[in-house]
Design an enzyme around this catalytic site. Sequence first.
Site, PDB file in Angstrom:
ATOM      1  N   THR A 181      31.374  50.415  41.824  1.00  0.00           N
ATOM      2  CA  THR A 181      31.577  49.217  41.015  1.00  0.00           C
ATOM      3  C   THR A 181      31.228  48.003  41.860  1.00  0.00           C
ATOM      4  O   THR A 181      31.531  47.972  43.054  1.00  0.00           O
ATOM      5  CB  THR A 181      33.047  49.155  40.516  1.00  0.00           C
ATOM      6  OG1 THR A 181      33.221  47.969  39.761  1.00  0.00           O
ATOM      7  CG2 THR A 181      34.051  49.206  41.647  1.00  0.00           C
ATOM      8  N   GLU A 326      37.530  51.986  38.089  1.00  0.00           N
ATOM      9  CA  GLU A 326      38.686  52.567  38.774  1.00  0.00           C
ATOM     10  C   GLU A 326      39.585  53.360  37.828  1.00  0.00           C
ATOM     11  O   GLU A 326      40.477  54.083  38.279  1.00  0.00           O
ATOM     12  CB  GLU A 326      39.523  51.448  39.425  1.00  0.00           C
ATOM     13  CG  GLU A 326      38.843  50.730  40.590  1.00  0.00           C
ATOM     14  CD  GLU A 326      37.920  49.599  40.152  1.00  0.00           C
ATOM     15  OE1 GLU A 326      37.504  49.582  38.972  1.00  0.00           O
ATOM     16  OE2 GLU A 326      37.608  48.739  40.995  1.00  0.00           O
ATOM     17  N   LYS A 434      47.508  28.019  39.879  1.00  0.00           N
ATOM     18  CA  LYS A 434      48.948  28.087  40.120  1.00  0.00           C
ATOM     19  C   LYS A 434      49.462  26.688  40.385  1.00  0.00           C
ATOM     20  O   LYS A 434      49.321  26.149  41.471  1.00  0.00           O
ATOM     21  CB  LYS A 434      49.239  29.019  41.292  1.00  0.00           C
ATOM     22  CG  LYS A 434      49.094  30.486  40.898  1.00  0.00           C
ATOM     23  CD  LYS A 434      48.817  31.394  42.074  1.00  0.00           C
ATOM     24  CE  LYS A 434      48.464  32.777  41.583  1.00  0.00           C
ATOM     25  NZ  LYS A 434      47.544  33.476  42.489  1.00  0.00           N
ATOM     26  N   TRP A 439      51.754  29.244  35.901  1.00  0.00           N
ATOM     27  CA  TRP A 439      50.374  29.712  35.898  1.00  0.00           C
ATOM     28  C   TRP A 439      49.613  29.117  34.717  1.00  0.00           C
ATOM     29  O   TRP A 439      50.118  29.045  33.600  1.00  0.00           O
ATOM     30  CB  TRP A 439      50.328  31.237  35.801  1.00  0.00           C
ATOM     31  CG  TRP A 439      50.810  31.935  37.037  1.00  0.00           C
ATOM     32  CD1 TRP A 439      51.391  31.358  38.136  1.00  0.00           C
ATOM     33  CD2 TRP A 439      50.746  33.337  37.300  1.00  0.00           C
ATOM     34  NE1 TRP A 439      51.710  32.309  39.069  1.00  0.00           N
ATOM     35  CE2 TRP A 439      51.331  33.540  38.583  1.00  0.00           C
ATOM     36  CE3 TRP A 439      50.277  34.445  36.609  1.00  0.00           C
ATOM     37  CZ2 TRP A 439      51.435  34.802  39.170  1.00  0.00           C
ATOM     38  CZ3 TRP A 439      50.388  35.711  37.185  1.00  0.00           C
ATOM     39  CH2 TRP A 439      50.954  35.877  38.453  1.00  0.00           C
TER      40      TRP A 439
END
Lengths: 541, 541
Positions: A181, A326, A434, A439
């Site tokens: 990847t 993954e 942040k 957030w």
Amino acid sequence: MMNVPFRVTSMLEHAERYFAKKEVTSRTMSGIRKFSYREIGERTRRLSSALKRLGVQKGERVGTLAWNHHRHLEAYFAIPGVEAVLHTINIRLSPQHIAYIINHADDQILFVDQDILPLVEALKDHIPNVKAYILMTDEDELPQSPLQPLYHYEKLLETGDPAYEFPQDIDENDPVGMCYTSATTGNPKGVTYTHRSTVLHSMSLGLADGGSVSESDVLMPVVPMFHVNAWGLPYAATWFGSSQVMPGPRFTPQLLAELIEMEKVTFAAGVPTIWMGLLQELEQNSYDTSSLRAVICGGSAAPKGMIKTFEEKHNIPFMHAYGMTETSPLVIATRLKTYQADLDDEAKFDYKAKQGYVVQGVEMKVIGANGEVKWDGHEMGELLLRSNWIADEYYNDDRTEGTFNDGWLHTGDVVTVDEEGFVKIVDRTKDLIKSGGEWISSVDLENAIMAFPDVFEASVIAVPHPEWQERPLACVVLKPEAKGKVPKEDIVEFLRPQFAKWWIPDDIMFMDEIPKTSVGKFLKRTLRDQLKDHYMTTAKS
Amino acid sequence: MMNVPFRVTSMLEHAERYFAKKEVTSRTMSGIRKFSYREIGERTRRLSSALKRLGVQKGERVGTLAWNHHRHLEAYFAIPGVEAVLHTINIRLSPQHIAYIINHADDQILFVDQDILPLVEALKDHIPNVKAYILMTDEDELPQSPLQPLYHYEKLLETGDPAYEFPQDIDENDPVGMCYTSATTGNPKGVTYTHRSTVLHSMSLGLADGGSVSESDVLMPVVPMFHVNAWGLPYAATWFGSSQVMPGPRFTPQLLAELIEMEKVTFAAGVPTIWMGLLQELEQNSYDTSSLRAVICGGSAAPKGMIKTFEEKHNIPFMHAYGMTETSPLVIATRLKTYQADLDDEAKFDYKAKQGYVVQGVEMKVIGANGEVKWDGHEMGELLLRSNWIADEYYNDDRTEGTFNDGWLHTGDVVTVDEEGFVKIVDRTKDLIKSGGEWISSVDLENAIMAFPDVFEASVIAVPHPEWQERPLACVVLKPEAKGKVPKEDIVEFLRPQFAKWWIPDDIMFMDEIPKTSVGKFLKRTLRDQLKDHYMTTAKS
């Protein structure tokens, strides 16, 4: 209870025994042909036996650079059939990265499609460990090539034993497949799949509430077989006895539409770009797509508008899914629950535009600034996943640390979860802003700014701030005719009703273009480097 | 790849997280109630925690004598939730056998339904190792009982912790469940399931081409939860978020029909007797059964006539399946292949009357007199099976040998396999007639003879023969009005056009009745003993 090792080749054996007459429709350079699973089985056994004779050893990597067709399907089983590792190579990577992964995986043999041969020939001097090449060609004779030895796929099959027996007594945790990847920085990272992970992932694709792959399907994986094993669909389709339609090299939306109509495809899989192209084709020309029970879409988020067009205008059910190299990849998919049938259409499409909830066999948790987030559709956190078909490391790579911790995959995706457990991706962790312990999603702000009529494109980045740690900065490219005519305040006012006050970017930078990667993604890292002192030197607005 | 142990309690956790609002409809002695998976989850955690406090240790057996209801479902998860072994006890066995298996399994605690309490009280002195009893009752107070200590299920739950956490770090090969199966001779034989086998079996029930259990199902397991875990359906239904309908104690066909209509049941599971009873109810009274997507039928072979009535008259798809206690049980099921849609109705019903072909994850081979049989629908052999959800031994029992050999389960069922891989059971190995190196099915002959108008019942047995090793002998009971009026030759002539010459029984014995077991099966062993010299002393006809 018996402990029968999961075994990739058992899926082909099942097809040979119970679905011998079912067919794989394969498009190659020279046209479209059909092969029964009996034939695929026999040809695969010949190929395994030939690979054995070429000296392929247990655990060795064998690479493929090939499109979606029957020969690639045969390699999917024949390489595991000699206990070697199928390494599918993404031909869209840069030549440098392709050479890197061939060397990093230490591929011993490469299978190459005829039209990909020039690419490999150009790499020849950079991949010294490759011992042999096998050309997947429809031609009778091999072309002249500097690659040596170069074998002719069909002639190699002729030397093989059609009654070759696949090893039965294996360890289910042995490696069987490999994909790389691409990384944000540096070389691609390799993931190794096992027999256990591959068979279990295939099983999840057969779940009525997973992919629902079944004997009654005519399955067309548009997603390339060199990209996360075409999402594992060739394995599942074979095991469950689906008919398969392999669209072959360099297909067009027109060809896909024709195959859907001609072969009565019931289930097709691809990324949003593919479906956007198909939609355009369906607008321009008339096709019978009524056989489709669903298209499944992953790779990146599908826009709600596209989902609506598929479902409302073309009556094609659209299944939004999420996964990564993954994760084999299927881990999350959107399926409305029965009691959600009462929602109005708009609310349903809101759910369908989310990534969905985990399939059985996968666990998730979402970790925000203060531990596990509330399932309220608002609180943001990083998506962590665990399953028997998720990697626990990158192959020989010190980037394993940071991604695989405490038994969980840290996806790097920032998501919200609603009360029904539906996940919605809102950002990448590295792009998240942040601000004062809270957030802010750069993606949400970008989407909102891009909806401003005069804006051509926009990228919102986190910039260090003396008081709030980070604050959002919007980098905006106006449409040519609007250049110099739009005050920053107009955009800010446009955003105000849509977001909490502290989400609004402190400043807007107009620029001529936003730096991009070779595949067209915003290079936020470059922007952040260039603008890192912006709020340190300007007053907070 | 990650190696996340399969874990039975993870299936309930999944339901709690993603299907919290979905409901289990439970009928108990006092009526019908509904519980959400959130409630089931909380009550199960309370129960696990209470069991822990009662001192239940890892690996210990905990027995249940209970019908299908929510409390039994809770026990299905709560007992594995303290790493103990759920031992479901078949209350239809003889009291002696029930005592035997409680002692053989060494059950430490017994869960007992209110109406089953007298049965257990009667066994009290024969099961000295049981340390405690838990009464699954709707009453507020416990009855007087000699069983001590006797706990009140609901009050026990009140003492439990609703936030109890199930152990996560277990060995997937640890035992989690246990069932006993009755043997032809001697005591029942125990089978121990593991976390791995139970979760994988549940997964096969969720396959689109397996049981297709899904969130959209309203699933009613009519098959008792004390019989092979109600075929694993309570586990699968919970994991996949199906609504469940538990018909409770001593239900009638009328109640089943009412539940189907009222709860809009989509999928119901039971043995042929159940479906025969339901058919009769549907003949007599009118119900809306249109919600049913399928009934699944196993345990013994379903007659073709019944399958036809379900499908043609009531428009209810009928799925014939095969399994046994040793196989979890689902291993074989009938699903027509897409290209079989072109067959005429009669041919389709012929396939549906067969047991079907193996589900993904199961391997079979069929061994006849000369090795693996041809798949021609005629050659007979014993069915051998292999899978991760098939036992490899009987629990502490020397009868393991003979059934589990060379990694395969020897089912003792004699079958044919047709070209499509469909298995049809033709006999039990012990009832098969081996004549001059060829095999003759006693079941086929019996069915043919019972179709003779004057015959009430018939049993065909193998009898030793000086020349042919064994030859068939037909034991026939005529209808009362035909007694003494039917010559043997009429029956023989009736059979001739239906069978090869060497299949025809050499003799026919008329008798007043055929000896039977307590559950009404022919006691062929008794007949064979009585008649073992028949062909030694009479001439071959």
